[in-house]
Scaffold this active site. Sequence first.
Site, short mmCIF file in Angstrom:
data_model
loop_
_atom_site.label_atom_id
_atom_site.label_comp_id
_atom_site.label_asym_id
_atom_site.label_seq_id
_atom_site.Cartn_x
_atom_site.Cartn_y
_atom_site.Cartn_z
N PHE A 133 16.02 33.15 53.36
CA PHE A 133 16.61 33.83 54.52
C PHE A 133 15.64 34.92 54.97
O PHE A 133 15.38 35.86 54.22
CB PHE A 133 17.94 34.44 54.08
CG PHE A 133 18.68 35.21 55.14
CD1 PHE A 133 19.32 34.53 56.18
CD2 PHE A 133 18.76 36.59 55.11
CE1 PHE A 133 20.02 35.23 57.16
CE2 PHE A 133 19.46 37.29 56.08
CZ PHE A 133 20.08 36.61 57.10
N PRO A 138 8.24 44.36 58.71
CA PRO A 138 7.51 45.52 58.16
C PRO A 138 7.95 46.87 58.72
O PRO A 138 7.95 47.85 58.01
CB PRO A 138 6.05 45.23 58.56
CG PRO A 138 5.99 43.75 58.75
CD PRO A 138 7.34 43.33 59.24
N TRP A 166 9.26 40.92 52.68
CA TRP A 166 10.24 41.03 51.59
C TRP A 166 11.10 39.77 51.52
O TRP A 166 12.28 39.86 51.21
CB TRP A 166 11.18 42.24 51.77
CG TRP A 166 10.49 43.53 51.85
CD1 TRP A 166 10.37 44.34 52.95
CD2 TRP A 166 9.80 44.21 50.79
NE1 TRP A 166 9.66 45.45 52.64
CE2 TRP A 166 9.29 45.40 51.32
CE3 TRP A 166 9.57 43.91 49.45
CZ2 TRP A 166 8.55 46.30 50.57
CZ3 TRP A 166 8.84 44.79 48.69
CH2 TRP A 166 8.34 45.97 49.25
N ASP A 248 28.36 39.51 54.54
CA ASP A 248 29.75 39.81 54.18
C ASP A 248 30.23 38.92 53.02
O ASP A 248 31.08 39.31 52.25
CB ASP A 248 30.65 39.57 55.41
CG ASP A 248 31.36 40.86 55.83
OD1 ASP A 248 30.94 41.93 55.38
OD2 ASP A 248 32.32 40.76 56.61
N ARG A 276 22.84 52.71 14.28
CA ARG A 276 21.76 53.70 14.12
C ARG A 276 22.31 55.03 13.63
O ARG A 276 23.30 55.56 14.17
CB ARG A 276 21.06 53.93 15.47
CG ARG A 276 19.92 54.91 15.37
CD ARG A 276 18.83 54.54 16.32
NE ARG A 276 17.77 55.55 16.37
CZ ARG A 276 16.65 55.45 15.67
NH1 ARG A 276 16.45 54.41 14.87
NH2 ARG A 276 15.72 56.39 15.79
N GLY A 348 16.78 55.81 23.21
CA GLY A 348 15.58 56.61 22.93
C GLY A 348 14.32 55.83 23.29
O GLY A 348 14.30 55.08 24.27
N GLY A 349 13.28 55.96 22.46
CA GLY A 349 11.99 55.33 22.76
C GLY A 349 12.09 53.83 22.91
O GLY A 349 11.40 53.21 23.74
N GLU A 372 19.71 43.72 50.61
CA GLU A 372 20.99 43.41 51.28
C GLU A 372 21.69 44.68 51.75
O GLU A 372 22.90 44.82 51.64
CB GLU A 372 21.89 42.56 50.38
CG GLU A 372 21.32 41.16 50.25
CD GLU A 372 22.29 40.16 49.69
OE1 GLU A 372 23.46 40.16 50.12
OE2 GLU A 372 21.85 39.37 48.85
N SER A 375 21.75 51.57 49.81
CA SER A 375 22.99 52.33 49.58
C SER A 375 23.35 53.19 50.80
O SER A 375 24.52 53.32 51.16
CB SER A 375 22.82 53.23 48.35
OG SER A 375 22.77 52.43 47.19
C1 LIG Z 1 13.85 42.35 45.76
C2 LIG Z 1 14.05 42.30 47.24
C3 LIG Z 1 14.45 41.10 47.82
C4 LIG Z 1 14.62 41.02 49.20
N1 LIG Z 1 14.94 39.81 49.76
C5 LIG Z 1 15.02 39.73 51.12
C6 LIG Z 1 15.26 38.45 51.73
O1 LIG Z 1 15.39 37.41 51.06
N2 LIG Z 1 15.32 38.39 53.09
C7 LIG Z 1 15.18 39.50 53.87
O2 LIG Z 1 15.27 39.38 55.08
N3 LIG Z 1 14.95 40.71 53.31
C8 LIG Z 1 14.86 40.86 51.95
N4 LIG Z 1 14.61 42.07 51.37
C9 LIG Z 1 14.42 43.24 52.23
C10 LIG Z 1 15.52 44.27 52.08
O3 LIG Z 1 16.71 43.83 52.65
C11 LIG Z 1 14.97 45.58 52.66
O4 LIG Z 1 13.98 46.04 51.75
C12 LIG Z 1 16.04 46.61 52.85
O5 LIG Z 1 16.89 46.24 53.91
C13 LIG Z 1 15.43 47.97 53.19
O6 LIG Z 1 14.49 47.84 54.23
P1 LIG Z 1 13.02 48.46 54.07
O7 LIG Z 1 12.50 48.13 52.75
O8 LIG Z 1 12.25 48.09 55.27
O9 LIG Z 1 13.30 50.02 54.07
P2 LIG Z 1 13.52 50.96 55.33
O10 LIG Z 1 14.38 50.30 56.35
O11 LIG Z 1 12.22 51.52 55.73
O12 LIG Z 1 14.39 52.11 54.64
C14 LIG Z 1 13.84 52.90 53.56
C15 LIG Z 1 14.92 53.72 52.95
O13 LIG Z 1 15.40 54.64 53.93
C16 LIG Z 1 16.76 54.91 53.69
N5 LIG Z 1 17.48 54.63 54.94
C17 LIG Z 1 17.34 53.57 55.76
N6 LIG Z 1 18.13 53.68 56.83
C18 LIG Z 1 18.78 54.87 56.71
C19 LIG Z 1 19.73 55.57 57.51
N7 LIG Z 1 20.15 55.06 58.69
N8 LIG Z 1 20.17 56.77 57.09
C20 LIG Z 1 19.72 57.28 55.91
N9 LIG Z 1 18.82 56.68 55.11
C21 LIG Z 1 18.36 55.49 55.51
C22 LIG Z 1 17.21 54.01 52.55
O14 LIG Z 1 17.17 54.75 51.35
C23 LIG Z 1 16.15 52.94 52.52
O15 LIG Z 1 16.00 52.39 51.23
C24 LIG Z 1 14.43 42.18 50.00
C25 LIG Z 1 14.04 43.37 49.41
C26 LIG Z 1 13.84 43.44 48.05
C27 LIG Z 1 13.40 44.75 47.44
#
Ligand SMILES: Cc1cc2nc3c(=O)[nH]c(=O)nc-3n(C[C@H](O)[C@H](O)[C@H](O)COP(=O)(O)OP(=O)(O)OC[C@H]3O[C@@H](n4cnc5c(N)ncnc54)[C@H](O)[C@@H]3O)c2cc1C
Length: 388
Positions: A133, A138, A166, A248, A276, A348-349, A372, A375
């Site tokens: 998906f 970037p 990603w 969802d 332990r 611990g370690g 997905e 937080s």
């Molecule tokens: C292991 C892994 C698997 C993934 N698999 C897929 C996949 O299969 N397909 C796909 O399409 N994507 C995938 N992703 C991408 C993933 O969904 C994104 O990394 C994620 O949505 C965050 O986008 P970003 O990394 O560009 O961070 P950014 O959008 O740059 O955000 C960086 C950080 O800013 C903070 N932030 C962002 N928006 C806000 C806000 N409005 N207010 C406050 N704080 C905010 C959050 O802490 C966030 O982590 C994957 C990512 C990982 C790490």
Amino acid sequence: MKNALQWKLWNLPFFDARHEEIESRMTVWRQNFPALEADIASLTLDEQCRAIARALGASGLLAYAVPDTGQGEIVDVRSVSAIREALAYDSALVDFVFAMQGIGSAAIWRHGSSAMQATYLDGVRRGTRIAAFAMSEPDGSSDVASLSTIARREGEHYVIDGVKTWISNGGIADQYIVIARTEDVPGSKGLSALLVDADTPGLSIESRIDIISPHPLATLRFNGCRVSAERLLGEPGAGFKLAMGTLDIFRTSVGAAAVGIARRALNETLDRVRSRKIFGVQMSDMDTVRMKIADMTLDLEAAAMLVYRAAWLKDTTDKPVTREVALAKLGATEAAQRVVDSAVQLFGGTGVTVGSVIERLYRDVRPMRIYEGASEIQKLIIGKRMLS
Ligand SMILES: Cc1cc2nc3c(=O)[nH]c(=O)nc-3n(C[C@H](O)[C@H](O)[C@H](O)COP(=O)(O)OP(=O)(O)OC[C@H]3O[C@@H](n4cnc5c(N)ncnc54)[C@H](O)[C@@H]3O)c2cc1C
């Protein structure tokens, strides 16, 4: 106890008799898992993922993540979540392979034509085709409405240009659901979903990405990538809605996988503190340790309640459950991180020793608070719903 999942779905009010089958299926899977793990140990990550997918297909488990909607089957989020919890207890990689077959094919089993379903889904369900998906880009993936990959209509085709990053299963997938801008409308209304075969000219793997937990990821480049207009899934401009609909369903199950990791960390910790001795006493007899165990248990049980409540609501009501799904994903992944961190501390370690189970869990749980929907995005969803 450490290998015992000790998993009683029946202690929660959200399950019914048909879920009994999941417990017995997972017992069989877990009995066979050490043999699979040994068989694939010397393979590359990509080969491991393919072997795991085939094993999950042969076991029948993938049918829960890839329902045969043509035959009237529907996805049961409680089953998917319970399976993910049990898989993640033993291996985050196996859990990931299971989940991606569902996420990477949901647009087809939810919106695809019967011809598309007939061509693509059987292999995904059997684990012989790998699904993916591709939504993130970037320039910030959290802001889905701002995606800039373009799919320009040319007669009976779409021509896709842009970069996705990603992308789980990037480089090993046979097919990608690609979310791209087809309409000359800014924001989420201009996005659509297209099914793209991995070998389509103009689609290439720009680079692979290594992260702290084994997980095949890549950056994809679309350069004049031409696909038939019949590859459109759902209506033109409905891509955002389609992507959110997929999330969802599967976001709740990310929480479930986090519960599996937290449950493993807690069980490992119980074993550790029972065996332990420090300062001349068993760790398990120390009140501070007992209080830590209580905190971990509270986090775990609250997380499981949030997850299975959201799954039950999704399965049993037509009302929007976005708030409950966000609470489940946020609550469970944050709780699991705390539980695993406490486990590291009590070990611990040994907890930070490369190759130990706890060290692995620490690396496995961390990405879950990002993908997905990070937080912070879940908090925005919950806050908006509470105030609307
Ligand atoms: C292991 C892994 C698997 C993934 N698999 C897929 C996949 O299969 N397909 C796909 O399409 N994507 C995938 N992703 C991408 C993933 O969904 C994104 O990394 C994620 O949505 C965050 O986008 P970003 O990394 O560009 O961070 P950014 O959008 O740059 O955000 C960086 C950080 O800013 C903070 N932030 C962002 N928006 C806000 C806000 N409005 N207010 C406050 N704080 C905010 C959050 O802490 C966030 O982590 C994957 C990512 C990982 C790490």
